[in-house]
Design an enzyme around this catalytic site. Structure first.
Site, PDB file in Angstrom:
ATOM      1  N   PRO A  69       0.827  -1.196   0.000  1.00 46.19           N
ATOM      2  CA  PRO A  69       0.000   0.000   0.000  1.00 46.19           C
ATOM      3  C   PRO A  69       0.869   1.256   0.000  1.00 46.19           C
ATOM      4  CG  PRO A  69       0.014  -1.005   2.167  1.00 46.19           C
ATOM      5  CD  PRO A  69       0.744  -1.936   1.254  1.00 46.19           C
ATOM      6  N   ASN A  70       0.326   2.332  -0.599  1.00 41.70           N
ATOM      7  CA  ASN A  70       1.053   3.594  -0.548  1.00 41.70           C
ATOM      8  C   ASN A  70       0.178   4.663   0.088  1.00 41.70           C
ATOM      9  OD1 ASN A  70      -0.347   5.237  -2.603  1.00 41.70           O
ATOM     10  ND2 ASN A  70       0.550   3.839  -4.080  1.00 41.70           N
ATOM     11  N   VAL A  96       5.120  -0.563   3.149  1.00 39.24           N
ATOM     12  CA  VAL A  96       4.364   0.610   2.718  1.00 39.24           C
ATOM     13  C   VAL A  96       5.267   1.507   1.881  1.00 39.24           C
ATOM     14  CG1 VAL A  96       4.853   1.970   4.786  1.00 39.24           C
ATOM     15  CG2 VAL A  96       2.786   2.425   3.481  1.00 39.24           C
ATOM     16  N   LYS A  97       4.695   2.085   0.861  1.00 42.89           N
ATOM     17  CA  LYS A  97       5.392   3.087   0.048  1.00 42.89           C
ATOM     18  C   LYS A  97       4.907   4.443   0.539  1.00 42.89           C
ATOM     19  CE  LYS A  97       5.546   4.950  -4.608  1.00 42.89           C
ATOM     20  NZ  LYS A  97       4.846   4.919  -5.894  1.00 42.89           N
ATOM     21  N   ILE A  98       5.802   5.240   1.052  1.00 46.01           N
ATOM     22  CA  ILE A  98       5.444   6.536   1.615  1.00 46.01           C
ATOM     23  C   ILE A  98       5.413   7.593   0.504  1.00 46.01           C
ATOM     24  CG2 ILE A  98       6.131   8.371   3.209  1.00 46.01           C
ATOM     25  CD1 ILE A  98       5.155   5.873   4.632  1.00 46.01           C
TER      26      ILE A  98
END
Length: 112
Positions: A69-70, A96-98
């Site tokens: 998820p981002n 997680v993609k920030i």
């Protein structure tokens, strides 16, 4: 020698990570994901409706792919952390993609 990418103890044979945000529809996205041989797929949590039966984007992500998820849409670090915690709480794991974009010029209308 085996050419693998290792992240957090997990091995991947593909270095291609594919996002889900630019496709015309979910069926097109699913077809591209399958043909790309990617093993990691990023998806904006704000695009996921876990209660939807038919239009849930997660239904079109092949089960053999790692979901990342981002935090697309976050305007501050605090918002990004909150979105990441929500993703973990609904079972999307620890990855997680920030994404934090504080310049309102580049933001879509808030749909959460």
């Amino acid at each position: 020698m085996k050419d693998t990418l290792v992240i957090g103890g997990e091995e991947f044979t593909s270095r291609l990570f594919v996002g889900t945000g630019k496709f015309a529809n979910h069926q097109q996205m699913e077809e591209v994901l399958e043909k790309s041989n990617t093993e990691v797929v990023t998806v904006a949590l704000r695009r996921v409706d876990i209660e939807a039966k038919e239009e849930n984007i997660l239904n079109n992500i092949p089960a053999n792919m790692r979901l990342m998820p981002n935090t697309s849409g976050a305007r501050t670090a605090d918002e990004a952390v909150r979105i990441a915690r929500l993703a973990k709480a609904i079972g999307m794991g620890n990855w997680v993609k920030i994404e934090v974009i504080s310049d309102h010029k580049y933001l879509l209308p808030d749909i959460l």
